[in-house]
Design a protein around this motif. Structure first.
Motif, mmCIF file in Angstrom:
data_model
loop_
_atom_site.group_PDB
_atom_site.id
_atom_site.type_symbol
_atom_site.label_atom_id
_atom_site.label_comp_id
_atom_site.label_asym_id
_atom_site.label_seq_id
_atom_site.Cartn_x
_atom_site.Cartn_y
_atom_site.Cartn_z
ATOM 1 N N PRO A 140 53.302 39.122 24.242
ATOM 2 C CA PRO A 140 52.372 40.275 24.240
ATOM 3 C C PRO A 140 52.289 41.014 25.567
ATOM 4 N N ALA A 141 53.180 40.625 26.532
ATOM 5 C CA ALA A 141 53.134 41.270 27.854
ATOM 6 C C ALA A 141 54.104 42.444 27.951
ATOM 7 N N ARG A 142 54.680 42.873 26.823
ATOM 8 C CA ARG A 142 55.647 43.960 26.855
ATOM 9 C C ARG A 142 54.973 45.255 27.313
ATOM 10 N N HIS A 143 55.715 46.005 28.131
ATOM 11 C CA HIS A 143 55.188 47.296 28.594
ATOM 12 C C HIS A 143 56.319 48.319 28.612
ATOM 13 N N HIS A 144 55.967 49.575 28.725
ATOM 14 C CA HIS A 144 56.946 50.655 28.743
ATOM 15 C C HIS A 144 57.048 51.233 30.152
ATOM 16 N N GLN A 145 58.294 51.428 30.587
ATOM 17 C CA GLN A 145 58.552 52.023 31.898
ATOM 18 C C GLN A 145 59.233 53.368 31.713
ATOM 19 N N LEU A 146 58.523 54.434 32.040
ATOM 20 C CA LEU A 146 59.079 55.774 31.927
ATOM 21 C C LEU A 146 59.951 56.039 33.145
ATOM 22 N N ILE A 148 65.439 65.972 29.848
ATOM 23 C CA ILE A 148 65.904 64.603 29.609
ATOM 24 C C ILE A 148 64.792 63.599 29.918
ATOM 25 N N GLU A 149 64.471 62.796 28.910
ATOM 26 C CA GLU A 149 63.466 61.749 29.062
ATOM 27 C C GLU A 149 64.053 60.410 28.629
ATOM 28 N N LYS A 150 63.640 59.353 29.321
ATOM 29 C CA LYS A 150 64.088 58.009 28.951
ATOM 30 C C LYS A 150 63.036 56.988 29.358
ATOM 31 N N THR A 151 62.686 56.129 28.412
ATOM 32 C CA THR A 151 61.723 55.065 28.643
ATOM 33 C C THR A 151 62.359 53.738 28.246
ATOM 34 N N GLY A 185 66.379 52.183 41.433
ATOM 35 C CA GLY A 185 65.439 52.151 40.331
ATOM 36 C C GLY A 185 64.850 53.489 39.967
ATOM 37 N N SER A 186 65.326 54.561 40.620
ATOM 38 C CA SER A 186 64.775 55.890 40.345
ATOM 39 C C SER A 186 65.325 56.514 39.069
ATOM 40 N N GLY A 187 66.390 55.918 38.510
ATOM 41 C CA GLY A 187 66.943 56.423 37.256
ATOM 42 C C GLY A 187 68.263 57.162 37.400
ATOM 43 N N GLN A 190 67.359 65.402 44.302
ATOM 44 C CA GLN A 190 66.726 64.089 44.425
ATOM 45 C C GLN A 190 65.959 63.752 43.152
ATOM 46 N N LEU A 191 66.149 62.519 42.683
ATOM 47 C CA LEU A 191 65.332 62.023 41.578
ATOM 48 C C LEU A 191 64.078 61.407 42.172
#
Length: 230
Positions: free
Chosen positions: A39-45, A29-32, A67-69, A221-222
């Motif tokens: 232009p300051a957009r970023h991706h958080q995995l 399982i992956e989620k970003t 915030g660990s998911g 634990q995540l």
């Protein structure tokens, strides 16, 4: 709490081996999330190939920092959120208790149980019986005719949990379920969990901390987007 339907899959048990046939399997399982604006957009995995397997009669704790998911993973497990990659397979019915109750402010507790009972396709008799038992077990039957917007935070949490338990799901997924409970309700909650485990049901509890580790069969634990044994 959201009703969760059951897929047509193979049974959760097998002759001669009722404990080691998974009732839920999550693989890769992956989620970003995309944060900010251009232009300051970023991706958080958030999730990096999470693997999780649940078996009948287990009480499993999923812990991790804020915030660990954890909630993201829970939503993916119940189908409320699509992963970017990976698969989730479950056998039997899921019951889901989200961290923030999903209720209708103008409906009473009784009306919520009736509505969710229909969504679960319970007969009126089964819905009424389960509702009576949950009122007694969680101790809020005197609020049966009270609207949701008039309930205290603790009673609303009981309704949220009761709706997740209404259809006696094979797998119960709880996101911070006892926030707002007083001590007496907290003990009643763990009695409910123990009863479900004895009946061969599976319970996954998300929490940012675990005070009573002895109540769990295992803790996961995540950490850094992955699920690791604790």
């Amino acid at each position: 709490m959201l009703p969760v339907s059951s897929p047509d899959t193979t049974p959760a048990t097998a002759p001669g081996d009722t404990r080691r046939v998974p009732v839920l399997e999550a693989a890769g399982i992956e989620k970003t999330y995309r944060r900010g604006i251009w232009p300051a957009r970023h991706h958080q995995l958030v999730l990096r190939g999470v693997e999780l397997t649940l078996y009948p009669g287990e009480v499993v704790g999923l812990v991790g920092e804020n915030g660990s998911g954890k909630s993201t993973l829970m939503k993916i497990l119940v189908g409320a959120l699509a992963p970017d990659a990976g698969t989730v397979i479950h056998n039997g019915r899921l019951g889901y208790c989200p961290q923030e109750p999903v209720v209708y402010e103008r409906l009473t507790c009784d009306e919520h149980f009736e509505l969710f009972g229909r969504a679960y396709r319970l007969t009126p008799e089964d819905q009424a019986r389960s509702r009576r038992e949950l009122y007694a077990e969680l101790g809020f039957e005197r609020y049966a005719g009270t609207r949701a917007d008039q309930l205290s935070g603790g009673t609303l949490a009981k309704l949220n949990l009761g709706l997740a338990l209404l259809a006696d799901p094979e797998v119960l997924l709880l996101d911070e379920p006892y926030a707002g409970f007083d001590w007496d309700t907290y003990l009643k909650f763990w009695q409910l969990v123990a009863t479900r485990r004895d009946a061969g049901r599976t319970v996954l509890i998300i929490s940012h901390f675990v005070a009573d580790e002895e109540r769990f069969d295992c803790l996961v634990q995540l950490r850094d987007g992955r699920a690791v044994p604790r």
